[in-house]
Design a protein around this motif. Structure first.
Motif, short mmCIF file in Angstrom:
data_model
loop_
_atom_site.label_atom_id
_atom_site.label_comp_id
_atom_site.label_asym_id
_atom_site.label_seq_id
_atom_site.Cartn_x
_atom_site.Cartn_y
_atom_site.Cartn_z
N PRO A 251 83.24 69.07 -31.87
CA PRO A 251 83.81 68.27 -32.26
C PRO A 251 83.41 66.66 -32.88
O PRO A 251 81.49 66.84 -32.55
CB PRO A 251 84.73 67.79 -30.76
CG PRO A 251 84.07 68.75 -30.54
CD PRO A 251 83.17 70.11 -30.38
N THR A 253 82.68 63.28 -32.63
CA THR A 253 82.42 62.32 -31.61
C THR A 253 82.80 61.32 -32.27
O THR A 253 83.69 60.17 -31.83
CB THR A 253 81.76 62.59 -30.80
OG1 THR A 253 80.26 62.22 -31.10
CG2 THR A 253 81.52 63.70 -29.95
N ALA A 290 89.13 66.10 -34.18
CA ALA A 290 88.24 66.32 -34.16
C ALA A 290 88.76 68.08 -34.83
O ALA A 290 89.86 68.30 -34.54
CB ALA A 290 87.74 67.55 -33.02
N SER A 292 88.65 71.49 -36.81
CA SER A 292 88.74 72.41 -36.39
C SER A 292 88.34 73.45 -37.30
O SER A 292 88.35 73.07 -39.04
CB SER A 292 90.06 72.85 -35.75
OG SER A 292 91.20 73.04 -36.44
#
Length: 292
Positions: A251, A253, A290, A292
């Motif tokens: 991810p 952040t 986040a 993918s």
């Protein structure tokens, strides 16, 4: 001749320690008396062959030493603008630049240009100043702190505009802010009348950073918080897309929404400290955006 041999030994030894060495470490590793080493390093520093960090007290190669054997031919590193850069340029209508850390220097290796008028310091294949360019600071922020300080200490930090920040400690403090919010801003620091925002590109599962994506625009075209937030979101999206293509699968952040960015830019003030850009969003609940 003995002094010359010692000086060459120091320079050769420091070339293997990019994070630098203290006077005591050089004394121990090269077995040169402390007094002689101190006089030698003072001379090398005066001649700009070494540079000493005011905080870590470590010596690194200076600007004159780095010039020796250095070639500014970056042709082998230049690439056609990747799809993410082209898409970013289509979305914002501004110049989008990909920079890369190459042998301690940050170089513009790809540019998706625009027909809109803009006078830029940065050109394809050109080095950008480590202290004054968002594209460079967005990379340095994710290096080992000792290495980042060593690189900043090794090169001159000239003023390009009245807004250029040269103080080493302020720049190093700013690198921590970049890591917290995930991007950097350059406002009239490198080019008069030019605003830029840059974000790091993560590579591989470990997320190493050696490149960054930057959007550069005329200041008059990004005067509102919403316009700056939109440009920052374009940069973050492009950097994240390239990161995924380079094998980064974790991810992001630091990934503010455009609405969060608008709130942040609503208080835009000083560039290097950015007191108006409250980074508290980075300390909120875990990110749910986040990619993918």
């Amino acid at each position: 001749m003995h002094v010359v041999v010692r000086a060459l030994a120091v320079l050769n030894h420091l070339s293997s320690y990019r994070q630098g060495l203290t006077l005591q470490q050089l004394h121990q590793q090269l077995e040169i008396p402390v007094g002689s080493m101190h006089r030698l390093m003072s001379t090398l520093e005066h001649e700009d062959f070494v540079s000493r960090s005011p905080t870590t007290k470590r010596y690194v190669l200076g600007a004159n030493a780095l010039k020796l054997g250095h070639s500014d031919d970056y042709e082998p590193f230049l690439i056609q603008p990747p799809a993410a850069l082209m898409e970013a340029e289509r979305r914002c209508g501004e110049s989008v630049i990909l920079t890369q850390l190459i042998d301690g220097r940050v170089v513009a290796v790809s540019i998706a240009g625009t027909k809109r008028p803009l006078r830029l310091f940065v050109r394809l294949g050109q080095e950008v100043p480590l202290h004054a360019a968002a594209s460079a600071r967005a990379i340095l922020a994710y290096q080992d702190p000792a290495l980042a300080e060593a690189l900043l200490s090794s090169f001159p930090r000239p003023s390009f505009t009245a807004g250029t920040v040269r103080e080493l400690n302020r720049i190093i403090d700013h690198l921590a802010l970049i890591r917290e919010r995930g991007f950097d801003v350059c406002d009239n620091e490198l080019d008069e009348g030019v605003w830029a925002v840059a974000a790091p590109v993560y590579s591989g599962p470990a997320g190493r950073v050696s490149t960054a994506v930057t959007v550069c625009a005329a200041w008059s075209r990004v005067t509102t918080a919403a316009e700056r937030a939109a440009a920052a979101r374009v940069v973050l999206d492009a950097a994240q897309r390239i990161s995924r293509e380079q094998g980064y699968d974790k991810p992001f952040t630091a990934d503010p929404s455009e609405a969060e960015l608008t709130d942040l830019f609503a208080g835009d003030a000083d560039v290097i400290g950015l007191p108006g850009l409250d980074a508290s969003w980075a300390r909120r609940a875990p990110n749910t955006r986040a990619k993918s």
